[in-house]
Write a protein that holds these residues in place. Structure first.
Motif, PDB file in Angstrom:
ATOM      1  N   ALA A 120       0.848  -1.192   0.000  1.00 58.22           N
ATOM      2  CA  ALA A 120       0.000   0.000   0.000  1.00 58.22           C
ATOM      3  C   ALA A 120       0.883   1.241   0.000  1.00 58.22           C
ATOM      4  CB  ALA A 120      -0.912   0.010   1.226  1.00 58.22           C
ATOM      5  N   PRO A 121       0.997   1.934  -1.131  1.00 59.99           N
ATOM      6  CA  PRO A 121       1.827   3.139  -1.158  1.00 59.99           C
ATOM      7  C   PRO A 121       1.079   4.343  -0.586  1.00 59.99           C
ATOM      8  CG  PRO A 121       0.861   2.794  -3.321  1.00 59.99           C
ATOM      9  CD  PRO A 121       0.396   1.647  -2.452  1.00 59.99           C
ATOM     10  N   GLY A 122       1.842   5.278  -0.070  1.00 60.88           N
ATOM     11  CA  GLY A 122       1.290   6.561   0.347  1.00 60.88           C
ATOM     12  C   GLY A 122       2.080   7.658  -0.334  1.00 60.88           C
ATOM     13  N   ILE A 123       1.396   8.640  -0.901  1.00 59.27           N
ATOM     14  CA  ILE A 123       2.092   9.702  -1.626  1.00 59.27           C
ATOM     15  C   ILE A 123       1.474  11.040  -1.254  1.00 59.27           C
ATOM     16  CG2 ILE A 123       0.618   9.699  -3.705  1.00 59.27           C
ATOM     17  CD1 ILE A 123       3.305   9.843  -5.314  1.00 59.27           C
ATOM     18  N   ASP A 124       2.314  12.072  -1.192  1.00 59.64           N
ATOM     19  CA  ASP A 124       1.799  13.406  -0.899  1.00 59.64           C
ATOM     20  C   ASP A 124       2.566  14.443  -1.705  1.00 59.64           C
ATOM     21  OD1 ASP A 124      -0.159  14.909   0.717  1.00 59.64           O
ATOM     22  OD2 ASP A 124       1.622  15.943   1.434  1.00 59.64           O
ATOM     23  N   LEU A 125       1.838  15.449  -2.138  1.00 55.46           N
ATOM     24  CA  LEU A 125       2.373  16.497  -3.010  1.00 55.46           C
ATOM     25  C   LEU A 125       1.931  17.856  -2.500  1.00 55.46           C
ATOM     26  CD1 LEU A 125       3.537  17.504  -5.837  1.00 55.46           C
ATOM     27  CD2 LEU A 125       1.209  17.171  -6.700  1.00 55.46           C
ATOM     28  N   GLU A 126       2.838  18.818  -2.511  1.00 53.76           N
ATOM     29  CA  GLU A 126       2.514  20.189  -2.124  1.00 53.76           C
ATOM     30  C   GLU A 126       3.229  21.153  -3.063  1.00 53.76           C
ATOM     31  OE1 GLU A 126       0.528  21.482   0.133  1.00 53.76           O
ATOM     32  OE2 GLU A 126      -0.029  19.682   1.266  1.00 53.76           O
ATOM     33  N   CYS A 127       2.536  22.214  -3.443  1.00 51.45           N
ATOM     34  CA  CYS A 127       3.168  23.312  -4.172  1.00 51.45           C
ATOM     35  C   CYS A 127       3.944  24.175  -3.178  1.00 51.45           C
ATOM     36  CB  CYS A 127       2.120  24.155  -4.885  1.00 51.45           C
ATOM     37  SG  CYS A 127       1.290  23.325  -6.255  1.00 51.45           S
ATOM     38  N   LEU A 128       5.159  24.493  -3.530  1.00 52.36           N
ATOM     39  CA  LEU A 128       6.010  25.276  -2.638  1.00 52.36           C
ATOM     40  C   LEU A 128       5.573  26.730  -2.610  1.00 52.36           C
ATOM     41  CD1 LEU A 128       8.512  25.407  -0.846  1.00 52.36           C
ATOM     42  CD2 LEU A 128       9.880  25.804  -2.913  1.00 52.36           C
ATOM     43  N   ARG A 129       5.394  27.229  -1.427  1.00 49.36           N
ATOM     44  CA  ARG A 129       5.098  28.646  -1.235  1.00 49.36           C
ATOM     45  C   ARG A 129       5.633  29.049   0.136  1.00 49.36           C
ATOM     46  NH1 ARG A 129       0.349  25.833  -0.396  1.00 49.36           N
ATOM     47  NH2 ARG A 129      -0.758  26.257   1.551  1.00 49.36           N
ATOM     48  N   LEU A 136      10.685  12.634  -3.804  1.00 53.86           N
ATOM     49  CA  LEU A 136      10.543  12.539  -5.248  1.00 53.86           C
ATOM     50  C   LEU A 136      11.088  13.801  -5.914  1.00 53.86           C
ATOM     51  CD1 LEU A 136       6.940  11.029  -5.462  1.00 53.86           C
ATOM     52  CD2 LEU A 136       9.128   9.827  -5.672  1.00 53.86           C
ATOM     53  N   ALA A 137      11.915  13.616  -6.907  1.00 53.00           N
ATOM     54  CA  ALA A 137      12.537  14.736  -7.618  1.00 53.00           C
ATOM     55  C   ALA A 137      11.576  15.244  -8.696  1.00 53.00           C
ATOM     56  CB  ALA A 137      13.856  14.304  -8.237  1.00 53.00           C
ATOM     57  N   LEU A 138      10.990  16.402  -8.469  1.00 54.30           N
ATOM     58  CA  LEU A 138      10.063  17.016  -9.410  1.00 54.30           C
ATOM     59  C   LEU A 138      10.575  18.392  -9.807  1.00 54.30           C
ATOM     60  CD1 LEU A 138       6.734  16.094  -7.576  1.00 54.30           C
ATOM     61  CD2 LEU A 138       7.804  14.867  -9.467  1.00 54.30           C
ATOM     62  N   ASP A 139       9.783  19.109 -10.571  1.00 63.45           N
ATOM     63  CA  ASP A 139      10.166  20.460 -10.975  1.00 63.45           C
ATOM     64  C   ASP A 139      10.303  21.367  -9.756  1.00 63.45           C
ATOM     65  OD1 ASP A 139       9.953  19.534 -13.514  1.00 63.45           O
ATOM     66  OD2 ASP A 139       8.048  20.514 -13.939  1.00 63.45           O
ATOM     67  N   HIS A 140      11.069  22.427  -9.942  1.00 64.53           N
ATOM     68  CA  HIS A 140      11.175  23.444  -8.904  1.00 64.53           C
ATOM     69  C   HIS A 140       9.783  23.988  -8.587  1.00 64.53           C
ATOM     70  CE1 HIS A 140      12.819  26.672  -6.498  1.00 64.53           C
ATOM     71  NE2 HIS A 140      12.095  27.534  -7.188  1.00 64.53           N
ATOM     72  N   GLY A 141       9.480  24.092  -7.318  1.00 66.98           N
ATOM     73  CA  GLY A 141       8.169  24.586  -6.919  1.00 66.98           C
ATOM     74  C   GLY A 141       7.232  23.493  -6.460  1.00 66.98           C
ATOM     75  N   LEU A 142       7.640  22.229  -6.565  1.00 66.46           N
ATOM     76  CA  LEU A 142       6.836  21.107  -6.099  1.00 66.46           C
ATOM     77  C   LEU A 142       7.647  20.266  -5.119  1.00 66.46           C
ATOM     78  CD1 LEU A 142       5.209  19.935  -9.453  1.00 66.46           C
ATOM     79  CD2 LEU A 142       4.129  21.288  -7.647  1.00 66.46           C
ATOM     80  N   VAL A 143       6.988  19.839  -4.047  1.00 67.09           N
ATOM     81  CA  VAL A 143       7.630  18.993  -3.034  1.00 67.09           C
ATOM     82  C   VAL A 143       6.761  17.758  -2.869  1.00 67.09           C
ATOM     83  CG1 VAL A 143       8.423  18.827  -0.652  1.00 67.09           C
ATOM     84  CG2 VAL A 143       8.580  21.011  -1.865  1.00 67.09           C
ATOM     85  N   ALA A 144       7.380  16.572  -2.892  1.00 60.37           N
ATOM     86  CA  ALA A 144       6.586  15.344  -2.816  1.00 60.37           C
ATOM     87  C   ALA A 144       7.388  14.235  -2.147  1.00 60.37           C
ATOM     88  CB  ALA A 144       6.142  14.893  -4.208  1.00 60.37           C
TER      89      ALA A 144
END
Length: 214
Positions: A92-101, A186-194
Motif C-alpha cells: 500500500a503506497p502513500g504519496i503526498d504532493l505540495e506546491c512550494l510557497r 521525489l525529484a520534481l520540478d522546482h516549486g513542487l515537493v513530494a
C-alpha cells in the motif's frame, strides 16, 4: 523516467512488477474529480474507466472496490494544478504532493504539530530554507500516514522524520517498526515537493508524466 502519452500508458501499466512502484504525474482540475485517476487505474486493470469503482477506507483513503484486482493498490495526491498517482502490487503506497510557497509560520506550525526533534531542527534553519524543509517533513509525514490508511487526525507527532545526507529517514512511528518502512523524496520540478512511503522492502520507483488528456 517515463514520458508517456496516453497511447503507451497501457503498455507501461502491463509491465508493473512486484519490485516496482509506478508514480505518474498528471494535470489536475478540480472539476474533473477522480476521472483522471480512474482512467489511469483502468490501464492497470485492463478495463475501462467506467468499470473502475472506488470505495472509501475507514479513514477516507480511496481503494479499489471489491471484485477488482486485489493485488493492486494505489494512492494519489493533488495540489494546485498538479497531481501524483502511485501504483503498486502487494503493498500500500502513500504519496503526498505540495506546491512550494512561503510559510511564514513554519516554525510555529512545527512546534504545534511536529515532534520536538523536528521542530528544533527547523527552528535553527535560515528563514529562506525553512519553508522547503517544513514541506519536505510535512509531505513525508502525510505519505506515511496515507500508506497506513490514516489521515492527519491520527497525529503528525506520532512519527518522527529526519533528513540525513539528503535522504529522508523514518526515525519513529508509534506502534510500528520504523525500520520496516521505506521513505523517498521525489525529484520534481522546482516549486513542487513530494514524498512516497510504503511498508516493506526496497522497490524501484519509475516516475513518469502522463500527457494531458489522459
Amino acid at each position: 523516467m517515463i514520458a508517456a502519452p496516453v497511447s503507451t500508458l497501457a503498455n507501461v501499466a502491463e509491465h508493473l512488477h512486484d519490485d516496482e512502484i509506478h508514480v505518474w504525474r498528471l494535470d489536475y482540475r478540480r472539476s474533473g474529480g477522480r476521472a483522471p485517476l480512474r482512467a489511469l487505474l483502468a490501464a492497470y486493470l485492463g478495463t475501462t474507466a467506467e468499470r473502475v469503482l472506488l470505495r472509501e477506507g475507514e479513514h477516507g483513503r480511496p481503494a479499489l472496490a471489491a471484485g477488482l484486482d486485489p493485488s493492486l493498490d494505489f494512492n494519489w495526491s493533488h495540489s494546485g494544478d498538479h497531481a501524483l498517482v502511485a501504483v503498486a502490487r502487494h503493498v500500500a503506497p502513500g504519496i503526498d504532493l505540495e506546491c512550494l510557497r512561503p510559510r511564514q509560520h513554519a516554525a510555529e506550525l512545527a512546534r504545534r504539530f511536529f515532534s520536538a526533534e523536528e521542530a528544533a531542527a527547523l527552528a535553527v534553519l535560515p528563514e529562506a530554507e525553512r519553508s522547503v524543509a517544513f514541506l519536505e517533513l510535512w509531505t513525508a509525514k502525510e505519505a506515511v500516514l496515507k500508506a497506513l490508511g490514516r489521515g492527519l487526525a491520527y497525529g503528525l507527532h506520532r512519527l518522527s522524520i529526519a533528513s540525513v545526507e539528503g535522504q529522508l529517514q523514518l526515525r519513529r512511528l508509534q506502534g510500528d517498526d520504523a525500520d520496516a518502512w521505506q521513505l523517498q523524496r521525489l525529484a520534481l520540478d522546482h516549486g513542487l515537493v513530494a514524498a512516497l512511503a510504503w511498508r516493506g522492502g526496497e522497490r524501484r520507483i519509475r516516475l513518469g508524466t502522463l500527457a494531458s488528456g489522459g
